[in-house]
Design an enzyme around this catalytic site. Sequence first.
Site, PDB file in Angstrom:
ATOM      1  N   HIS A   1       3.134  -3.330   1.429  1.00 49.70           N
ATOM      2  CA  HIS A   1       2.649  -2.364   0.339  1.00 49.70           C
ATOM      3  C   HIS A   1       3.360  -2.861  -1.101  1.00 49.70           C
ATOM      4  CE1 HIS A   1       1.635   1.424  -1.655  1.00 49.70           C
ATOM      5  NE2 HIS A   1       2.986   1.621  -1.574  1.00 49.70           N
TER       6      HIS A   1
ATOM      7  N   SER B   1       1.322   2.492  -5.850  1.00 47.61           N
ATOM      8  CA  SER B   1       1.568   3.438  -4.616  1.00 47.61           C
ATOM      9  C   SER B   1       1.497   4.745  -5.409  1.00 47.61           C
ATOM     10  CB  SER B   1       3.027   3.294  -4.377  1.00 47.61           C
ATOM     11  OG  SER B   1       3.411   3.962  -3.461  1.00 47.61           O
TER      12      SER B   1
ATOM     13  N   ASP C   1      -1.614  -3.693   3.813  1.00 43.90           N
ATOM     14  CA  ASP C   1      -0.940  -2.440   3.313  1.00 43.90           C
ATOM     15  C   ASP C   1      -1.806  -1.118   3.935  1.00 43.90           C
ATOM     16  OD1 ASP C   1      -0.079  -0.527   1.795  1.00 43.90           O
ATOM     17  OD2 ASP C   1      -0.467  -1.451   0.183  1.00 43.90           O
TER      18      ASP C   1
END
Length: 297
Positions: A286, A175, A230
Site C-alpha cells: 500500500h 490512501s 495493495d
Amino acid sequence: MALRLLLSTLFSLIATVRSAPLLGARQSITALSSTQISSFKPFTFFASTAYCQPSTTLTWSCGANCAANVGFIPTASGGDGSDTQFWYVGFSPVQSTVIVAHQGTDPSQLVADLTDADFVLTKLDPKLFPGIPSSIEVHNGFAASHARSAPAILAAVQKTISAHNAKSVTVVGHSLGAALSLLDSVYLPLHISGVSFRMIGYGMPRVGNQAFANYIDQHAGATHINNKEDPVPILPGRFLGFVHPSGEVHIEDSGEWAMCPGQDNTSTQCSTGDVPNVLESNVNDHDGPYDGVTMGC
Ligand SMILES: *[C@@H]1O[C@H](CO)[C@@H](O)[C@H](O)[C@H]1NC(C)=O
C-alpha cells in the site's frame, strides 16, 4: 462419480472463462514509458508530504519530502491527523500549478474499516456540492471526513489562485487522502471557475457509486496509481455498489506501469483483476514504493 465429473467440468469451464478474455486484454493494455512514469514523481512526493505535521508543511521544512519539491510556496496547512487528516495548499512554480494535498491513514486500519462494511453510500451535501445530481452517492465516512476540511481548503485554493495568477489546480493524496482528493476534484470546480483541475491519487479505495464514477469520467477525470497487490484499491467491494472511475495505472510485479482503460478493468494487469480478494493481497504494497517513493513523513 457424477458429482466429480460435474465439478471438474465446472472448474475447466471457469478456467476457460477466466483466461479467454484476459489473453485478449493483455495485448491492448499499454505500458507507460519511463518519461511518463518520471513525470509523476513530483506529485508522488507532494502526496507523501501530506503525512508531515502541518507546522512543517506551512514552512516547507518537513525534511526529505519537502526537499524533493524545492521552491514550493505554501499558503495554508491544517488538520489534526486524527479527526481531520492533515492537508496543505500552496503553489508549485516548477509545475505551475496550485497543489492541494491530503494525508492518508494507517493501511491495516483502513483495510479493516473498509471490509467490516460499517458504512453506507450516502448523497453528497448539497451545500458543499451545489447542483450535484442526486443519483450520486459516496462512502459516508469519506464524505464526513472531506466536509471537515473542505471550507478551509476552498479558501486557501482561492487565495493561492489569486496570489499566483494560477491557471491549474492539482489535487493529490495517498490512501484515504486519495479518496478525499477525489472528492475535492468534484467539490472545488463547483466553486471555482477559470482554471483546470487534475487529480492524482495513490492506493485509492473505491469512493462512490456508478453515478459518481461516471461523473468523474465526464468531468475532470482522475489518475489513480495502484501498487502491485495493495488491497485498498479493491475496497469497498464492487458487490456493495462501489465503482472506480477510469484512469487506473497499475504497477505490476515486473515494475511495469500499466495503463488500465475503463472503470475497474478486470484484466490481471490491473488491480481489480490482479487482486481477487483481501486474503490474496499484500497490505505492505500500500505505501509503495511508487517509482522509488514510499509514502510517509
Ligand atoms: C480493459 O482493458 C482492455 C484493454 O484495453 C479493454 O479492451 C477492456 O474493455 C477493458 N475492460 C474494461 C472493463 O473497461
